[in-house]
Write an enzyme that holds these catalytic residues in place. Sequence first.
Site, PDB file in Angstrom:
ATOM      1  N   TYR A   1     -36.004 -13.442 -17.857  1.00 39.53           N
ATOM      2  CA  TYR A   1     -36.994 -12.743 -17.047  1.00 39.53           C
ATOM      3  C   TYR A   1     -36.609 -12.957 -15.582  1.00 39.53           C
ATOM      4  CZ  TYR A   1     -41.561 -11.684 -14.906  1.00 39.53           C
ATOM      5  OH  TYR A   1     -42.561 -11.181 -14.122  1.00 39.53           O
TER       6      TYR A   1
ATOM      7  N   ASP B   1     -36.282  -8.499 -19.073  1.00 39.92           N
ATOM      8  CA  ASP B   1     -36.761  -7.771 -17.906  1.00 39.92           C
ATOM      9  C   ASP B   1     -35.884  -8.176 -16.726  1.00 39.92           C
ATOM     10  OD1 ASP B   1     -38.068  -6.627 -15.799  1.00 39.92           O
ATOM     11  OD2 ASP B   1     -39.983  -7.639 -16.130  1.00 39.92           O
TER      12      ASP B   1
ATOM     13  N   HIS C   1     -44.650  -2.564 -19.592  1.00 39.34           N
ATOM     14  CA  HIS C   1     -43.294  -2.369 -20.119  1.00 39.34           C
ATOM     15  C   HIS C   1     -43.367  -1.933 -21.576  1.00 39.34           C
ATOM     16  CE1 HIS C   1     -41.100  -4.708 -16.869  1.00 39.34           C
ATOM     17  NE2 HIS C   1     -42.340  -5.147 -16.703  1.00 39.34           N
TER      18      HIS C   1
END
Length: 263
Positions: A109, A151, A254
């Site tokens: 992330y 991400d 998302h």
Amino acid sequence: MVSIATWNINSVRLRIDQVERFLTEQTPDVLCLQEIKVAEHLFPHDMFERLGYTHRAIHGQKGYHGVATVSRLPFRDFSRHDWQDNGEARHVGVELLGAGQGLILENVYIPAGGDIADRALNPKFGQKLDFLERMTRWAEQIERPSLIVGDFNIAPLESDVYDHKALLKVVSHTPIEVDTLNRFRDAHGWVDMGRQFIPAPERNYSWWSYRSYWRQKDQGRRLDHMWASPELAPQARGHRFVDETRRWEQPSDHVPLITEFDL
């Protein structure tokens, strides 16, 4: 065939029913979650156990960030890098055993980077660039077939955003972020699964702001990625995004991605 999914869930406890629905409908072998927003001891293990995702690696913290990899395939914990250099829980790596034997699966992330694309005015933006530079030094040393997913908080291509010119100065699509991400790509020769199977300029968004009515305007960005080592990439057989989850009630901003490999 081994299917691997990634999803920034934006609070796993808040959206545990959506995770269950996704796992039931899509049945990936492995799911990598980002922004779980929970400390490890409070992670909702029960649902995953019930659905057969009995192997779990959780790197969490209270209220913010955090990553988790859950799997029906056995794995062993492999690594936890502090690329943020401040102790935040933003990475967990596992080595798949059994059907996926030997594959290293890295779940990351990357920081969003704040709102101002200037290191001097916005320390968070500098932290994001430094995070990517530390990842790049790491990628130069990789010797095993690896898949890095998560991400990335960067939409690198012009067609990865709804309006390239309008977003050139907006964090996530600025030239300095794209250049920094490209150096990370080149450090290991990563292959972008999203664009291998859905070539540019085809629409391939994974994120829509809560601030815009996404279905009407479709103002999306491709911030989530699955990148394979050069020796792993030829074993990929398919890749898709599951944007129907964005229509669910109180969804994550998302949507999940899934790549299938013939391992």
